[in-house]
Design a protein around this motif. Sequence first.
Motif, short mmCIF file in Angstrom:
data_model
loop_
_atom_site.label_atom_id
_atom_site.label_comp_id
_atom_site.label_asym_id
_atom_site.label_seq_id
_atom_site.Cartn_x
_atom_site.Cartn_y
_atom_site.Cartn_z
N THR A 75 0.83 -1.20 0.00
CA THR A 75 0.00 0.00 0.00
C THR A 75 0.86 1.25 0.00
O THR A 75 0.60 2.20 -0.75
N ARG A 76 1.89 1.26 0.81
CA ARG A 76 2.76 2.43 0.90
C ARG A 76 3.61 2.60 -0.36
O ARG A 76 3.86 3.72 -0.80
N ILE A 77 4.07 1.50 -0.95
CA ILE A 77 4.81 1.58 -2.22
C ILE A 77 3.89 2.13 -3.31
O ILE A 77 4.29 3.00 -4.09
N ALA A 78 2.65 1.64 -3.36
CA ALA A 78 1.70 2.12 -4.37
C ALA A 78 1.38 3.60 -4.18
O ALA A 78 1.10 4.30 -5.15
N ALA A 79 1.45 4.07 -2.93
CA ALA A 79 1.19 5.48 -2.66
C ALA A 79 2.40 6.36 -2.97
O ALA A 79 2.32 7.58 -2.86
N GLY A 80 3.52 5.75 -3.36
CA GLY A 80 4.69 6.51 -3.77
C GLY A 80 5.74 6.71 -2.69
O GLY A 80 6.67 7.49 -2.88
N GLU A 81 5.61 6.01 -1.57
CA GLU A 81 6.61 6.16 -0.50
C GLU A 81 7.91 5.47 -0.87
O GLU A 81 7.92 4.45 -1.57
N ASN A 82 8.99 6.00 -0.37
CA ASN A 82 10.33 5.45 -0.56
C ASN A 82 10.46 4.17 0.29
O ASN A 82 10.06 4.16 1.44
N PRO A 83 11.04 3.09 -0.26
CA PRO A 83 11.21 1.86 0.53
C PRO A 83 11.98 2.07 1.84
O PRO A 83 11.65 1.44 2.85
N GLU A 84 12.96 2.96 1.84
CA GLU A 84 13.70 3.20 3.09
C GLU A 84 12.83 3.91 4.13
O GLU A 84 12.98 3.68 5.32
N ALA A 85 11.92 4.75 3.68
CA ALA A 85 10.98 5.40 4.61
C ALA A 85 10.02 4.36 5.18
O ALA A 85 9.67 4.42 6.37
N ILE A 86 9.62 3.40 4.36
CA ILE A 86 8.74 2.33 4.84
C ILE A 86 9.48 1.47 5.84
O ILE A 86 8.93 1.09 6.88
N ARG A 87 10.75 1.15 5.55
CA ARG A 87 11.57 0.36 6.49
C ARG A 87 11.69 1.10 7.83
O ARG A 87 11.52 0.51 8.90
N ALA A 88 11.94 2.39 7.77
CA ALA A 88 12.06 3.18 9.00
C ALA A 88 10.75 3.17 9.78
O ALA A 88 10.76 3.06 11.01
N TRP A 89 9.63 3.25 9.08
CA TRP A 89 8.34 3.19 9.75
C TRP A 89 8.12 1.83 10.42
O TRP A 89 7.65 1.75 11.55
N MET A 90 8.49 0.75 9.69
CA MET A 90 8.35 -0.60 10.26
C MET A 90 9.23 -0.78 11.49
O MET A 90 8.80 -1.36 12.49
N VAL A 91 10.46 -0.27 11.43
CA VAL A 91 11.37 -0.38 12.57
C VAL A 91 10.83 0.43 13.74
O VAL A 91 10.88 -0.01 14.89
N GLU A 92 10.29 1.61 13.45
CA GLU A 92 9.72 2.43 14.51
C GLU A 92 8.51 1.75 15.15
O GLU A 92 8.33 1.78 16.36
N ARG A 93 7.71 1.10 14.32
CA ARG A 93 6.49 0.47 14.82
C ARG A 93 6.77 -0.85 15.53
O ARG A 93 6.18 -1.12 16.58
N TYR A 94 7.64 -1.71 14.96
CA TYR A 94 7.85 -3.06 15.49
C TYR A 94 9.18 -3.25 16.20
O TYR A 94 9.42 -4.30 16.78
N GLY A 95 10.08 -2.29 16.10
CA GLY A 95 11.39 -2.42 16.73
C GLY A 95 12.44 -2.84 15.72
O GLY A 95 12.13 -3.31 14.62
N ALA A 96 13.70 -2.70 16.10
CA ALA A 96 14.83 -2.98 15.19
C ALA A 96 14.89 -4.45 14.79
O ALA A 96 15.46 -4.79 13.75
N TYR A 97 14.29 -5.32 15.57
CA TYR A 97 14.33 -6.75 15.28
C TYR A 97 13.65 -7.10 13.95
O TYR A 97 13.97 -8.10 13.33
N VAL A 98 12.73 -6.27 13.50
CA VAL A 98 11.98 -6.55 12.28
C VAL A 98 12.87 -6.48 11.04
O VAL A 98 12.56 -7.09 10.02
N SER A 99 13.98 -5.79 11.12
CA SER A 99 14.84 -5.59 9.95
C SER A 99 15.98 -6.60 9.91
O SER A 99 16.66 -6.83 10.91
N TYR A 100 16.18 -7.21 8.74
CA TYR A 100 17.34 -8.08 8.55
C TYR A 100 18.61 -7.26 8.30
O TYR A 100 19.70 -7.82 8.24
N LYS A 101 18.46 -5.95 8.10
CA LYS A 101 19.61 -5.07 7.91
C LYS A 101 19.69 -4.12 9.10
O LYS A 101 19.22 -2.98 9.03
N PRO A 102 20.28 -4.58 10.21
CA PRO A 102 20.31 -3.72 11.40
C PRO A 102 21.21 -2.52 11.21
O PRO A 102 22.19 -2.56 10.48
#
Length: 134
Positions: A75-102
């Motif tokens: 949904t966020r990609i389709a809305a034109g958001e940058n993948p790194e901004a989406i990653r930052a949002w996911m990390v903020e929401r779920y914590g650093a553990y969600v990312s395979y690229k710490p």
Amino acid sequence: MRTFLALLLTLLAVPVVAQDMLPPAPYAYQQLDDPALETQAQNLMLTLRCLKCQSQSIADSDAPMAGDMRHQVRTRIAAGENPEAIRAWMVERYGAYVSYKPEVSASTWPLFVIPLVLIALVLFVLSQRLRRRA
């Protein structure tokens, strides 16, 4: 009394069962129409960890939570958001553990430094032993 306890346990279990019975989010299993956007979404989903499975990316997991996360990414990609901004949002929401690229931060820097210190210590001990033999 037993009937009351059985009824109480049943009522407490209903929200848990109902959560898995919800229909999946629209983009949980449906790809985006634009192949370039879907490629961006897939590349990002491969670098995000499923919080329920913990050993799979959200792209590979069939857990309902991973489906919801895939939906958010698409949904966020389709809305034109940058993948790194989406990653930052996911990390903020779920914590650093969600990312395979710490990322290196105040709380994670020892994880990056300690292996280097151990390697340097092993090399130092090996060089001292080799000097004694020679």
